[in-house]
Each structure stands twice: as structure tokens, then as C-alpha cells.
Motif scaffolding. Structure first.
Motif, mmCIF file in Angstrom:
data_model
loop_
_atom_site.group_PDB
_atom_site.id
_atom_site.type_symbol
_atom_site.label_atom_id
_atom_site.label_comp_id
_atom_site.label_asym_id
_atom_site.label_seq_id
_atom_site.Cartn_x
_atom_site.Cartn_y
_atom_site.Cartn_z
ATOM 1 N N ALA A 1 1.077 -1.053 0.225
ATOM 2 C CA ALA A 1 -0.054 0.230 -0.058
ATOM 3 C C ALA A 1 1.376 1.127 0.375
ATOM 4 N N GLN A 2 0.275 1.911 -0.555
ATOM 5 C CA GLN A 2 1.248 3.729 -0.750
ATOM 6 C C GLN A 2 0.483 4.351 0.671
ATOM 7 N N PRO A 3 1.220 5.447 0.232
ATOM 8 C CA PRO A 3 2.134 6.027 0.297
ATOM 9 C C PRO A 3 3.890 5.292 0.485
ATOM 10 N N PHE A 4 4.256 5.114 -0.173
ATOM 11 C CA PHE A 4 6.291 4.410 -0.150
ATOM 12 C C PHE A 4 6.851 5.156 0.686
ATOM 13 N N TYR A 5 7.867 4.830 1.471
ATOM 14 C CA TYR A 5 8.733 6.009 2.256
ATOM 15 C C TYR A 5 10.227 5.224 2.320
ATOM 16 N N VAL A 6 11.402 6.275 1.994
ATOM 17 C CA VAL A 6 12.704 5.672 2.378
ATOM 18 C C VAL A 6 13.453 7.325 3.232
ATOM 19 N N ASN A 7 14.139 6.124 4.279
ATOM 20 C CA ASN A 7 13.865 6.916 5.082
ATOM 21 C C ASN A 7 15.974 7.928 4.808
ATOM 22 N N SER A 8 16.123 7.477 3.517
ATOM 23 C CA SER A 8 17.793 8.282 3.353
ATOM 24 C C SER A 8 17.397 8.043 1.389
ATOM 25 N N PRO A 9 17.852 9.349 0.802
ATOM 26 C CA PRO A 9 18.876 10.817 1.951
ATOM 27 C C PRO A 9 17.269 10.882 2.328
ATOM 28 N N TYR A 10 17.271 12.203 3.289
ATOM 29 C CA TYR A 10 16.041 12.995 4.017
ATOM 30 C C TYR A 10 15.291 12.613 4.122
ATOM 31 N N GLY A 11 14.838 11.940 4.041
ATOM 32 C CA GLY A 11 13.164 11.802 4.696
ATOM 33 C C GLY A 11 12.116 11.261 3.359
ATOM 34 N N LEU A 12 11.811 10.288 2.755
ATOM 35 C CA LEU A 12 10.611 10.838 1.157
ATOM 36 C C LEU A 12 9.783 9.777 1.309
ATOM 37 N N CYS A 13 8.751 10.716 0.353
ATOM 38 C CA CYS A 13 7.374 9.802 0.243
ATOM 39 C C CYS A 13 6.875 10.227 -1.063
ATOM 40 N N LEU A 14 6.946 9.039 -1.685
ATOM 41 C CA LEU A 14 6.249 9.083 -2.899
ATOM 42 C C LEU A 14 4.492 8.242 -2.939
ATOM 43 N N SER A 15 3.736 8.527 -4.050
ATOM 44 C CA SER A 15 2.913 8.172 -4.201
ATOM 45 C C SER A 15 2.894 8.146 -5.515
ATOM 46 N N HIS A 16 2.431 6.549 -6.370
ATOM 47 C CA HIS A 16 2.954 6.729 -7.724
ATOM 48 C C HIS A 16 1.313 6.170 -8.741
ATOM 49 N N ASN A 17 1.111 7.167 -9.673
ATOM 50 C CA ASN A 17 -0.233 6.495 -10.545
ATOM 51 C C ASN A 17 0.509 5.803 -12.200
ATOM 52 N N GLY A 18 0.481 5.018 -12.021
ATOM 53 C CA GLY A 18 0.931 4.316 -13.711
ATOM 54 C C GLY A 18 1.624 3.602 -13.749
ATOM 55 N N ASN A 19 2.519 2.842 -15.148
ATOM 56 C CA ASN A 19 3.504 2.008 -14.687
ATOM 57 C C ASN A 19 4.313 2.226 -16.026
ATOM 58 N N LEU A 20 5.381 1.155 -15.557
ATOM 59 C CA LEU A 20 6.931 1.408 -15.735
ATOM 60 C C LEU A 20 6.882 0.376 -16.831
ATOM 61 N N VAL A 21 7.429 0.726 -18.120
ATOM 62 C CA VAL A 21 7.000 -0.303 -18.987
ATOM 63 C C VAL A 21 8.693 -0.847 -18.928
ATOM 64 N N ASN A 22 9.955 -0.133 -18.400
ATOM 65 C CA ASN A 22 11.428 -0.669 -18.341
ATOM 66 C C ASN A 22 11.431 -0.736 -17.274
ATOM 67 N N ALA A 23 10.610 -1.784 -16.432
ATOM 68 C CA ALA A 23 10.758 -2.193 -14.794
ATOM 69 C C ALA A 23 12.364 -2.984 -14.781
ATOM 70 N N PRO A 24 12.147 -4.119 -14.997
ATOM 71 C CA PRO A 24 12.907 -5.102 -15.555
ATOM 72 C C PRO A 24 14.500 -3.931 -14.617
ATOM 73 N N ASP A 25 14.607 -3.343 -16.476
ATOM 74 C CA ASP A 25 16.172 -2.479 -16.187
ATOM 75 C C ASP A 25 16.571 -2.083 -15.118
ATOM 76 N N LEU A 26 15.159 -1.530 -14.555
ATOM 77 C CA LEU A 26 15.596 -0.359 -13.479
ATOM 78 C C LEU A 26 15.827 -0.921 -12.058
ATOM 79 N N ARG A 27 15.305 -2.261 -11.610
ATOM 80 C CA ARG A 27 14.983 -2.791 -10.812
ATOM 81 C C ARG A 27 16.999 -3.904 -10.571
ATOM 82 N N LYS A 28 16.944 -4.061 -12.237
ATOM 83 C CA LYS A 28 18.700 -4.409 -11.959
ATOM 84 C C LYS A 28 19.166 -3.665 -11.443
#
Length: 584
Positions: A95-122
Motif C-alpha cells: 500500500a502506498q505512499p512509499f517511504y525511504v529514510n535515506s536521503p532526507y526522508g522521502l515519500c512518494l505516491s505513484h499512478n501508472g506503470n513503467l515499461v522498463n521496470a526489469p531494467d530499472l530493478r537491475k
């Protein structure tokens, strides 16, 4: 298709009403609930840079217990999300929003889909050393680019530069709202503008001359909360709103051929929304006019004269059906408003078995009549087939079917669960085959060019300058599709599909960045149960409390939000509801 929100209050140091941002974000979720019914969440940021979150599986009313959880989310800014899953799983940890504490403490809500997801994950695994699921890709790409600045504090230019680098790495459809702890909120839209995003402002209710700003997927959420001066975020454009400042805009990626997903107008968006200057309601009226012409030219006047009643399949098709029917409209199907939208339910079996819960017939309107159904689209055919069966059971003598959209023949790759080509009823079938499959005597589809014209004729820039993403109807997508992506998409979607009709909505679970977190509980001195969670490490801002290991959790000393651990390992969705202002 998801719903996203971002909010910055002008009175950012208001200590008298600390949960105003969460209250507005929560209210906005209801206006966008149609965009996602699988999960939802809100993350807020209070003075000092502390972030609070509440998220989980279910509708907004369930996750936030009809607003009771809002008092657990202090802060002057925040982001919200409504999830409609197409990739990953339906686990509450996603469930979103997602959070990372490094750097600075960031939250993100995303609508859509990435077609190059496998390359990004790599890339994230091997070079950035960030190990995440596909749903968190954009947040971690953005975080990695911000981290490359090496700064203890970033400025607006750094934010825009990181967003620019993120946009150049991410291919596909995306509109995002995000938050940098203690600093501000941002919004960004992909270079094609496939997914919508709007910004509005209003005077602050608590601080004279200050302004509040809100970002949302549809302007209806802004207008209902009294935001005005609504403007579309343009393709490739980003906006950043620092606390106490006016919005700053930046073209973080050169705009490409604009092509908002035309299904926004056909089905997804509310009729009272305006997207990229085009009224959704008026576009559906236009679809009705053009479909009426197509029905007449296809069936001929003799068959048209046989039609006794035109029946819209509630609710999206009602506007177009009213035009088609002109004087014959009859609401012969009654909708149960307490049932999920079947199109966006996560499993095919669930869709089929939910139709009779959602719709019921008024038998007198069917008996011994020739009926023309009008629907917004035919995707899998499950709803249509069941409705036609119900009409036959109600003794309809002839059943005709018309769709305001052309045949859906190809997968949707930009965030909509249309699944593989083999599951689409029109794939490798002509209209006669589809009519037999759903049990209709005749089937009429809208022409693709007529659908495009129905929307483009209303565009402020003029029809010649307005383009749309229509790949699901013709297989020609607005972005390049990498080899093997369709197979990847089928595999990912197959893993997450749920087989139950409508799963019993589980109580939202406590989550950490990496997934679900086991909760421990203990009794405190007054006999109440206190839930414990480990303290988080540094999030780049002021740290409350000393770090402790996960093996030695430290319980909050009270239920007041200011005493809770950092968001990194804490989701308030499972905490006792604050019943009054003193936290008891």
C-alpha cells in the motif's frame, strides 16, 4: 489506474489544529475512490520533519475507520494514495505512499506503470544497492539521484535535477506526488502526459494571506475542497511547493507527443472532472452522439424501429446512453452502490460473480421487449454476458448491445488491469463472434476515430493538436515497448491475482520499508494494551530517541502521536484510535 494526492498548508506552524492536512487528504480520498479500491494510505509531515503514516488494504472508510485515524496523523503537509493493483501483489505492505529514510526522508505516491521496470530493478540491485519490489521503483530511483548530490540539505534546484534524471530513466506512464520531510511537496508527470495531474490553491483558513496548495489526479477533489485556479501539470513538467512559499515549476523533461490515456474519458474518471481542459461529461455525450450514428448506419432504420427501450449499464455509460436513447431512456437496471466496481476487481471469477450483486433487473422493462444495452466498453465480456443472461431471464425478446469504445484487442501497459490478449473478448474475434459469446443478437462498437474525435473536439488546443494513447484498441502504443515486456507483465500480473470473489478486507497491517512487521504488545500501568514497534534509525533529520535494535523494541510512553516511533517502522493503522484530544 490509481488516485494520488499531495497537500501543502500555508499555515505550516499551526499548533492549534495539528491534523488539518490529514483531514483534507482523507476527504480527498473519497472523491477519488473510484480510481482504486484495493488499498489506500496517507503520510503526513509535522514540524521538525517527523512523518506519520496510516495505510492498508481496503476502502478509505475502512482503512481510516470513517475518519477516526485522521487524529493520528499530525502535520502541515502530506501525500495520499488509492491503489488499483496491476503489478506486484495485493499485500498491505505494498500500500502506498512509499517511504525511504535515506536521503532526507522521502515519500512518494505513484499512478501508472513503467515499461522498463526489469531494467530499472537491475540497476537498483547492482549499482544503487537498493533492493525493492517493482512498485517502489520510482521512489528509489528518485532517492538515488538525490543521494548523489552528497548534500546534508537539498534545495529546489536539487529536487528538480533529481526529478529530471528520474524521468529520463523511467519509461512508461506516471504521475507522482511526493514529499521531502520538513521541506516541501512535489508533483511530476511523464513526458507524454498519459496519466493526469492537476494543481489548485485556496486561501488558508487559519492564517491570513497564506495559501494552501493541493495536487490530485482529478480536479473534482480540488473543487470539492474549495481549491480554485486549477491548472494541469503539463507533460514532462514538475512542480515543487516549499513550506511557506508559492509553487515553483520546471520542465524536467522535454514534452513528447502528448497522449493522455483515452480510457480516462471512456471509463476511469468521474463525469464531473475536467482533464487537460476536456470535460469528461461532455466527451461522453459526444461518444453517445457518434455511437447513435454508428448504430443507425449498422442496423438500419427497420431494426432501430424494433427497439423498445435503451438501457445504460450503470453508471459510466449512462451519459452516452441518454444521448443514444434520446426519448427512450429507461433505468431498467438498478445498481447496488455498496458493491465494488467490477472492472477494477482483481480476479475474473470475482468480476463474474459480482455482477448480480451490483445490478438487478426491473422485469417489467424487459418482458416481451427488444432491448438495446449501452456500455462504456467490452473488455473480458463477463459483465456483459451476465447482464444479457439476466435480460433473457426477464423475458426480453431481443437483446442488442452497443459499446461507446472500440474493440479492446491489446493489453493495457500503463497501469490498467486488462490482462493478456488471450483474456480480452475481442482479441482475434470480430463483432459477430463476440456477440455470440456474450449472447447478444447484435453488437455495435464505436469506431476508433469517432472515439478520438469525441474527445479531441472539446480540447482547448483544438482537435488537430490533441492526441491520445489508444494502444489497447490498435496495438500501437505511445511509448516504445521493450522486447519481452508483455511476457513480464503477464508473469507479474499472474502472481498477484486473487481468486476469491471479494476477499474479506483484513485489518490494515503494520508495515516497514521492507514489508510486513510483526507486532508485539504489552500492558502498561493503566491496564491498557500498548503496541510496540522498534525505533528507526536516522532519516536525515532530527532524531527522536536513541536507536535500538529490532531485537529490543522500545514501546512508546503514550498513545500521543508525538511519542510514536519514526515512520520507518511504524504504521498507525493498527494503533488504538485516538478518541479525543488528550490521546486517551
Amino acid at each position: 489506474m490509481c488516485g494520488i494526492i499531495g497537500l501543502m498548508l500555508g499555515h505550516w506552524d499551526n499548533e492549534d489544529t495539528p491534523c488539518l492536512a490529514a483531514s483534507d487528504l482523507h476527504e480527498a480520498l473519497y472523491y477519488l475512490q473510484h480510481r482504486g479500491q484495493d488499498a489506500c494510505g496517507i503520510a503526513t509531515c509535522a514540524t521538525g520533519g517527523r512523518i506519520y503514516q496510516c495505510k492498508g488494504n481496503g476502502l478509505a472508510a475502512q482503512v481510516f475507520e470513517n475518519g477516526k485515524r485522521v487524529m493520528s496523523l499530525p502535520g502541515f503537509m502530506g501525500v495520499g494514495h488509492l491503489r488499483y493493483p496491476t503489478a506486484g501483489t495485493s499485500a498491505s505492505a505494498e500500500a502506498q505512499p512509499f517511504y525511504v529514510n535515506s536521503p532526507y526522508g522521502l515519500c512518494l505516491s505513484h499512478n501508472g506503470n513503467l515499461v522498463n521496470a526489469p531494467d530499472l530493478r537491475k540497476f537498483l540491485d547492482q549499482k544503487a544497492h537498493r533492493h525493492i519490489n517493482d512498485s517502489e521503483l520510482m521512489l528509489n530511483i528518485f532517492a538515488n539521484e538525490l543521494n548523489e548530490t552528497g548534500k546534508a540539505r537539498v534545495n529546489t534546484d536539487d529536487i528538480f535535477k533529481a526529478l529530471s534524471l528520474m524521468c529520463r530513466q523511467c519509461d512508461g506512464a506516471f504521475a507522482c506526488t511526493g514529499m521531502v520531510a520538513g521541506y516541501g511537496i512535489f508533483g511530476v508527470r511523464d513526458p507524454h502526459g498519459i496519466r493526469p495531474l492537476v494543481l489548485g490553491s485556496r486561501p488558508s483558513e487559519t492564517l491570513p494571506e497564506a495559501k494552501d496548495y493541493m495536487l490530485a489526479s482529478e480536479d473534482i477533489a480540488l473543487r470539492q475542497l474549495r481549491f480554485t485556479k486549477v491548472q494541469d501539470i503539463q507533460p514532462g513538467q514538475a512542480v515543487f511547493i516549499q513550506k511557506g512559499h508559492e509553487p515553483e515549476f520546471c520542465q524536467v523533461h522535454e514534452p513528447k507527443a502528448q497522449g493522455i490515456d483515452i480510457f480516462e474519458y471512456v471509463y476511469f474518471a468521474r463525469p464531473d472532472s475536467i482533464i487537460d481542459g476536456i470535460s469528461v461529461y461532455k466527451s461522453r455525450q459526444n461518444m453517445g452522439h457518434k455511437l447513435a450514428n454508428k448504430i443507425l448506419s449498422t442496423l438500419g432504420k427497420e431494426v432501430i424501429d424494433e427497439i423498445d427501450v435503451v438501457i445504460p449499464i450503470p453508471e459510466t455509460a449512462t451519459t452516452a446512453a441518454a444521448i443514444v436513447a434520446e426519448r427512450l431512456v429507461s433505468q431498467a437496471l438498478t445498481k447496488n452502490r455498496y458493491v465494488f466496481r467490477t472492472f477494477i476487481m482483481p480476479g475474473q471469477t470475482a468480476r463474474q460473480r459480482s455482477v448480480r450483486r451490483k445490478l438487478s433487473t426491473i422485469e417489467d422493462e424487459f418482458a416481451q421487449r427488444c432491448v438495446l444495452f449501452v456500455d462504456d466498453s467490452l473488455v473480458r465480456g463477463s459483465t456483459s454476458r451476465e447482464i444479457i443472461t439476466m435480460a433473457r431471464e426477464s423475458k426480453a425478446t431481443k437483446v442488442l448491445f452497443a459499446s461507446t469504445a472500440p474493440p479492446v484487442t491489446h493489453p493495457h501497459i500503463y497501469g490498467i488491469d486488462l490482462a493478456s490478449s488471450g483474456e480480452l473478448i475481442a482479441h482475434n474475434r470480430d463483432r459477430y463472434d463476440v456477440a455470440r459469446h456474450i449472447g447478444a443478437d447484435e453488437l455495435i462498437y464505436q469506431d476508433l476515430q469517432d472515439l478520438v474525435d469525441a474527445c479531441a473536439e472539446l480540447a482547448p488546443k483544438g482537435p488537430d493538436a490533441t492526441k491520445f494513447e489508444v494502444g489497447i484498441f490498435c496495438g500501437k502504443y505511445i511509448t516504445e515497448v521493450p522486447p519481452g515486456y508483455f511476457e513480464h507483465l503477464d508473469q507479474v500480473r499472474g502472481k498477484k491475482r486473487k481468486m476469491a470473489v471479494v476477499e474479506e478486507i483484513q485489518v490494515p497491517s503494520e508495515t516497514a520499508n521492507g514489508g510486513p512487521l510483526k507486532r508485539s504488545s504489552a500492558y502498561v500501568g493503566d491496564g491498557s494494551r500498548s503496541h510496540q514497534a522498534p525505533m528507526a534509525g536516522s532519516n536525515g533529520l532530527s532524531q527522536r530517541g536513541s536507536p535500538t535494535s529490532s531485537a529490543s523494541p522500545r514501546a512508546p510512553t503514550s498513545h500521543a502521536p508525538a511519542d510514536w516511533p519514526d515512520i520507518s517502522l511504524h504504521n498507525v493503522a493498527m494503533d488504538p484510535v485516538i478518541a479525543d484530544g488528550d490521546g486517551k
